[in-house]
Write a protein that holds these residues in place. Structure first.
Motif, PDB file in Angstrom:
ATOM      1  N   ARG A 137      70.898  -6.041  -5.244  1.00  0.00           N
ATOM      2  CA  ARG A 137      72.711  -6.047  -5.006  1.00  0.00           C
ATOM      3  C   ARG A 137      73.037  -4.286  -5.255  1.00  0.00           C
ATOM      4  O   ARG A 137      71.706  -3.529  -4.414  1.00  0.00           O
ATOM      5  CB  ARG A 137      72.969  -6.271  -6.693  1.00  0.00           C
ATOM      6  N   ASP A 138      73.709  -3.649  -4.635  1.00  0.00           N
ATOM      7  CA  ASP A 138      74.424  -2.579  -4.065  1.00  0.00           C
ATOM      8  C   ASP A 138      72.941  -2.015  -5.247  1.00  0.00           C
ATOM      9  O   ASP A 138      73.255  -1.705  -6.630  1.00  0.00           O
ATOM     10  CB  ASP A 138      75.852  -2.365  -4.340  1.00  0.00           C
ATOM     11  N   GLU A 141      74.887   0.898  -7.589  1.00  0.00           N
ATOM     12  CA  GLU A 141      75.346   0.306  -8.522  1.00  0.00           C
ATOM     13  C   GLU A 141      74.295  -0.870  -9.620  1.00  0.00           C
ATOM     14  O   GLU A 141      74.627  -0.348 -10.305  1.00  0.00           O
ATOM     15  CB  GLU A 141      76.356  -1.639  -8.555  1.00  0.00           C
ATOM     16  N   SER A 184      66.081   1.297  -6.859  1.00  0.00           N
ATOM     17  CA  SER A 184      66.748   1.155  -5.868  1.00  0.00           C
ATOM     18  C   SER A 184      66.278   1.458  -4.757  1.00  0.00           C
ATOM     19  O   SER A 184      67.115   1.217  -3.870  1.00  0.00           O
ATOM     20  CB  SER A 184      68.373   1.580  -6.391  1.00  0.00           C
ATOM     21  N   ASP A 206      71.348 -12.779  -2.403  1.00  0.00           N
ATOM     22  CA  ASP A 206      72.728 -11.990  -2.359  1.00  0.00           C
ATOM     23  C   ASP A 206      73.264 -11.906  -3.919  1.00  0.00           C
ATOM     24  O   ASP A 206      74.014 -12.267  -4.284  1.00  0.00           O
ATOM     25  CB  ASP A 206      73.854 -11.821  -1.537  1.00  0.00           C
ATOM     26  N   ASP A 208      75.398  -9.697  -5.189  1.00  0.00           N
ATOM     27  CA  ASP A 208      77.024  -9.306  -5.801  1.00  0.00           C
ATOM     28  C   ASP A 208      76.939 -10.704  -5.267  1.00  0.00           C
ATOM     29  O   ASP A 208      78.256 -11.242  -5.694  1.00  0.00           O
ATOM     30  CB  ASP A 208      76.906  -7.946  -4.007  1.00  0.00           C
ATOM     31  N   CYS A 276      75.313   7.619  -2.815  1.00  0.00           N
ATOM     32  CA  CYS A 276      75.511   6.642  -1.612  1.00  0.00           C
ATOM     33  C   CYS A 276      74.712   7.028  -0.030  1.00  0.00           C
ATOM     34  O   CYS A 276      74.801   6.577   0.349  1.00  0.00           O
ATOM     35  CB  CYS A 276      76.970   5.961  -1.149  1.00  0.00           C
ATOM     36  N   ASN A 283      69.070   2.334   2.085  1.00  0.00           N
ATOM     37  CA  ASN A 283      69.280   0.776   2.702  1.00  0.00           C
ATOM     38  C   ASN A 283      69.233  -0.022   4.082  1.00  0.00           C
ATOM     39  O   ASN A 283      68.672  -0.747   4.079  1.00  0.00           O
ATOM     40  CB  ASN A 283      70.473   0.852   2.802  1.00  0.00           C
ATOM     41  N   TRP A 296      76.849  -2.592   1.578  1.00  0.00           N
ATOM     42  CA  TRP A 296      76.715  -1.573   0.008  1.00  0.00           C
ATOM     43  C   TRP A 296      77.606  -0.330   0.355  1.00  0.00           C
ATOM     44  O   TRP A 296      78.127  -0.022   1.554  1.00  0.00           O
ATOM     45  CB  TRP A 296      75.468  -1.076  -0.127  1.00  0.00           C
ATOM     46  N   CYS A 297      77.763   0.419  -0.909  1.00  0.00           N
ATOM     47  CA  CYS A 297      77.857   1.543  -0.254  1.00  0.00           C
ATOM     48  C   CYS A 297      76.993   2.561   0.481  1.00  0.00           C
ATOM     49  O   CYS A 297      75.881   2.737   0.754  1.00  0.00           O
ATOM     50  CB  CYS A 297      78.294   2.681  -1.531  1.00  0.00           C
TER      51      CYS A 297
END
Length: 297
Positions: A137-138, A141, A184, A206, A208, A276, A283, A296-297
């Motif tokens: 997930r993000d 988050e 993360s 995924d 989310d 972010c 990412n 994602w952010c």
């Protein structure tokens, strides 16, 4: 007199023979006949949900368990990442698995596997053909959710804990040593798994999307696991009170426990923006490794 002694010896031999037969039957489960091809047994997992922590692993496991050809280990086993467990050997690991029929798939999930450096090689040694599911997930988050769980546990135990921003920022910059941040950094952990397993053996879910609309992600997971499509949209309904989807099977509904959907610990807008920005490059590297991108952010 002699005949009496010989008769006694003969009876003793017969008793010993009968005792040996009984012992063999007890060891084999009470039957001297070979086990049936349809007998249930505890089997090593054919698929493992390897992570990520606070990414939706419990939701994914419970949803896969809707499938009639899937049986899941109810608790996180932590076999490959906890030395005390690993030293107990595969027989101990197998004993933690559910009973399954030969055609059923055993699934285990321990989110701590993904970030533990020693785990990929150990899983490969157990079964090079095992299928791996990674739900992500993000990462920002996920980090906040990770902190929120630890905070809840410490408050429950009446232990002190630092505010999130004190752990996340050091002199105004992102603290790269913060463990929740390191978890993360998906690209670093996935790189270790790809040193051992081929990319096609790792299915990325995924997290989310799974929360927003479970069925499409479950159908992809069924295909990856070579399962017949038996999970349907009717197996899910949105619980407006809890704010997420619950499961429905054979007339019985099941929602995830109260720890799921817990309100996140506060994080300032400025700190979130810094986080972010920090995740942009990691990412991007992860997206390149899995061949897809995420919002994602």
């Amino acid at each position: 007199m002699l005949w009496t002694v010989l008769l006694a010896l003969l009876l003793l031999l017969l008793l010993q023979t009968q005792l040996s037969v009984c012992l063999r039957e007890l060891r084999s489960g009470g039957s001297s006949s070979p086990p049936s091809n349809n007998a249930t047994q505890q089997r090593l997992p054919g698929a493992i949900i390897i992570g990520v922590r606070k990414g939706g692993t419990r939701a994914l496991l419970e949803m896969l368990n809707l499938h009639p050809d899937v049986e899941v280990a109810k608790a996180e086993v932590h076999y490959f990442n906890v030395e005390e467990h690993f030293r107990r050997g595969l027989s101990w690991y197998r004993a933690q698995m559910p009973l399954t029929l030969p055609a059923q798939l055993t699934v285990e999930k321990t989110p701590g596997y993904f970030a533990a450096p020693q785990v990929p090689a150990r899983v490969w040694a157990m079964n090079p053909a095992v299928r791996l599911l990674l739900i992500i997930r993000d990462p920002a988050e996920r980090l906040v959710s990770d902190y929120t769980q630890v905070l809840h546990n410490r408050l429950t135990q009446h232990k002190p804990y630092q505010p999130l921003e004190e752990l996340l920022l050091h002199k105004g910059h992102i603290n790269r040593g913060y463990k929740a941040l390191q978890r993360s950094l998906y690209h670093l952990h996935l790189a270790r798994w790809l040193e051992v397993f081929p990319r096609e053996q790792i299915h990325v879910v995924d997290g989310d999307a799974l929360i927003q609309d479970p069925f499409p992600e479950l159908r992809k997971a069924e295909r990856f696991l070579d399962l017949q499509p038996r999970i349907n949209p009717s197996n899910f309904y949105f619980n407006t009170t809890k704010g997420f989807y619950c499961l429905l099977s054979a007339g019985h509904d099941k929602c995830l426990d109260e720890s799921k959907g817990r309100p996140h610990a506060p994080l300032s807008t400025q700190a979130l923006k810094k986080l972010c920005r920090f995740f942009r490059k990691p990412n991007k590297l992860f997206f390149e490794m899995v061949g897809r991108s995420f919002s994602w952010c």
